[in-house]
Design a protein around this motif. Structure first.
Motif, short mmCIF file in Angstrom:
data_model
loop_
_atom_site.label_atom_id
_atom_site.label_comp_id
_atom_site.label_asym_id
_atom_site.label_seq_id
_atom_site.Cartn_x
_atom_site.Cartn_y
_atom_site.Cartn_z
N ASP A 152 0.77 -1.22 0.13
CA ASP A 152 -0.08 -0.03 0.03
C ASP A 152 0.82 1.28 0.08
O ASP A 152 0.65 2.22 -0.76
CB ASP A 152 -0.91 0.10 1.25
N LEU A 153 2.00 1.29 1.03
CA LEU A 153 2.89 2.25 0.96
C LEU A 153 3.43 2.66 -0.55
O LEU A 153 3.38 3.73 -1.00
CB LEU A 153 3.68 1.99 1.98
N VAL A 154 4.04 1.53 -1.09
CA VAL A 154 4.58 1.92 -2.37
C VAL A 154 3.51 2.19 -3.45
O VAL A 154 3.93 3.08 -4.24
CB VAL A 154 5.40 0.54 -2.81
N ALA A 155 2.35 1.52 -3.67
CA ALA A 155 1.38 2.01 -4.45
C ALA A 155 0.99 3.45 -4.24
O ALA A 155 0.90 3.98 -5.42
CB ALA A 155 0.12 1.17 -4.27
N GLY A 156 0.90 3.89 -3.20
CA GLY A 156 0.71 5.42 -2.90
C GLY A 156 1.99 6.13 -3.46
O GLY A 156 1.69 7.25 -4.25
N ALA A 157 3.13 5.60 -3.26
CA ALA A 157 4.28 6.43 -3.80
C ALA A 157 4.36 6.36 -5.36
O ALA A 157 4.55 7.44 -5.67
CB ALA A 157 5.46 5.93 -3.10
N VAL A 158 4.08 5.56 -5.71
CA VAL A 158 4.10 5.50 -7.44
C VAL A 158 2.72 5.76 -8.27
O VAL A 158 2.79 5.69 -9.33
CB VAL A 158 4.52 3.85 -8.00
N ARG A 159 1.78 6.43 -7.56
CA ARG A 159 0.42 6.50 -7.76
C ARG A 159 -0.19 5.57 -8.68
O ARG A 159 -0.56 5.80 -9.79
CB ARG A 159 0.60 7.85 -8.71
N LEU A 160 -0.11 4.53 -8.12
CA LEU A 160 -0.60 3.10 -8.86
C LEU A 160 -2.05 3.39 -9.16
O LEU A 160 -2.42 2.87 -10.38
CB LEU A 160 -0.43 1.92 -8.06
#
Length: 365
Positions: free
Chosen positions: A261-269
């Motif tokens: 979830d954190l990475v998805a937010g960072a990359v604007r998934l």
């Protein structure tokens, strides 16, 4: 046609960035007019810092910490300034990952180096630190991490899970004081408790090289550790993440969030999924455990909310069609089924590109 390519690492062969590039290369051979958007992903395990650096920018700092067996190993600290906050991102696998065990007795493998990473972040002026958890080679309940911060006990806290035998007294005050004022976040890849039938040793002890017959005794050591520190907290979800590093960070007041979830937010998934016609994800071994905080399930979930089909490319596919649907995957394709296991390991990037080219024949317009 717009295609979003969002794979995890292919453990032991390709980083997430390399996997995304290999898939893109193969796809372009078959469908050169498709518009490809590369979004390498991570769940908190290996590749966490690399993926976030690609997404967030910031500055990388190479440091040296104690590895799981005591030898010095390099690790990378990512510092990002945002809104007046200096955030640091670290990856526990760089300090105590399974790939660092070599000849180390896994029962003695220590998380001490992760504590050193926190100290480096603090000394670099970070006001908050996000610790990616996953790919761990230790099972010490985070005792080593706390020892690096100054925790004291009636046993040696930096001697792995075996060193916790007989522990009854622990003083965490020095560790908590050492990082007073620092906000901690744990990016989890699994949400298991520390001990018991669903604990960290039962879930991954053998993957870390611990003999099956030793698991009950060592779980007893973790039980003693939990009883000496905070039994209730050891039962919480996430306490068993990364061999118990989740527990140590919780003892220091860390909040928890699934790493995906954190990475998805960072990359604007989510935003990028809405712009795509098809979403591709993948990992080394796609199996039903992928549902537990892993990248393919996380990517498929975001794609589903965007009403976009999601297809997985993996080294191996170990689930059937019904399980794929449960995971939100339309179809899954395996490199080993196309080129064989020997070729897949001999040329992982080339083999994955071949598979992507084959998949594009079916899925590209």
């Amino acid at each position: 046609m717009r295609v979003l390519i969002a794979p995890d690492e292919f453990a032991g062969t390709l980083s997430a960035v390399q996997a995304a590039e290999a898939i893109a290369e193969g796809w372009r051979r078959q469908a050169p007019d498709d518009v490809l958007d590369l979004a390498p992903m991570a769940d908190g395990g290996p590749g966490f810092v690399e993926v976030l650096h690609r997404a967030l920018g910031g500055h990388l700092h190479v440091v040296t910490v104690r590895g799981p067996g005591g030898a010095s190993v390099p690790a990378t600290l990512l510092l990002v300034e945002r809104g007046g906050v200096r955030a640091a991102y670290v990856e526990s696998a760089q300090a105590c990952g399974r790939h660092l065990l070599d000849a180390t007795d896994p029962e003695l493998a220590s998380s001490y180096g992760v504590g050193e990473l926190l100290l480096y972040a603090w000394d670099a002026g970070a006001t908050e630190v996000v610790v990616g958890l996953g790919g761990s080679g230790i099972s010490d309940g985070g005792a080593g991490l706390l020892a690096a911060l100054g925790a004291q006990a009636d046993v040696a806290l930096d001697q792995g899970v075996r060193g916790l035998a007989g522990v009854t007294e622990v003083d965490l005050t020095p560790a908590r004081e050492r990082l007073r004022g620092l906000t901690l976040h744990a990016a989890l890849d699994v949400d298991i408790p520390l001990t018991g039938l669903f604990g960290t040793l039962k879930a991954a002890g053998e993957q870390r090289g611990i003999a099956e017959e030793r698991l009950p005794a060592l779980d007893g050591h973790l039980e003693a550790w939990a009883n000496a520190v905070d039994r209730r907290l050891s039962l919480d979800k996430g306490a068993g993440a990364a061999g118990g590093l989740g527990y140590a960070l919780m003892l220091l007041g860390a909040t928890q969030e699934p790493g995906i979830d954190l990475v998805a937010g960072a990359v604007r998934l989510a935003e990028r999924c809405r712009r795509a016609d098809l979403v591709l994800t993948g990992e080394g071994a796609f199996d039903f455990s992928s549902r537990s905080g892993k990248v393919p399930y996380g990517v498929a979930d975001v794609a589903a909310h965007a009403l976009r089909p999601c297809v997985a490319l993996a080294g191996q596919v170990l689930v059937g069609a019904r399980e794929m649907r449960v995971l939100g995957i339309e179809s899954a394709y395996a490199v080993v089924d196309l080129v064989g296991e020997e070729a897949a390991f001999a040329d992982p990037a080339g083999s994955l590109a071949q598979l992507a080219q084959r998949v594009a024949r079916t899925w590209s317009r």
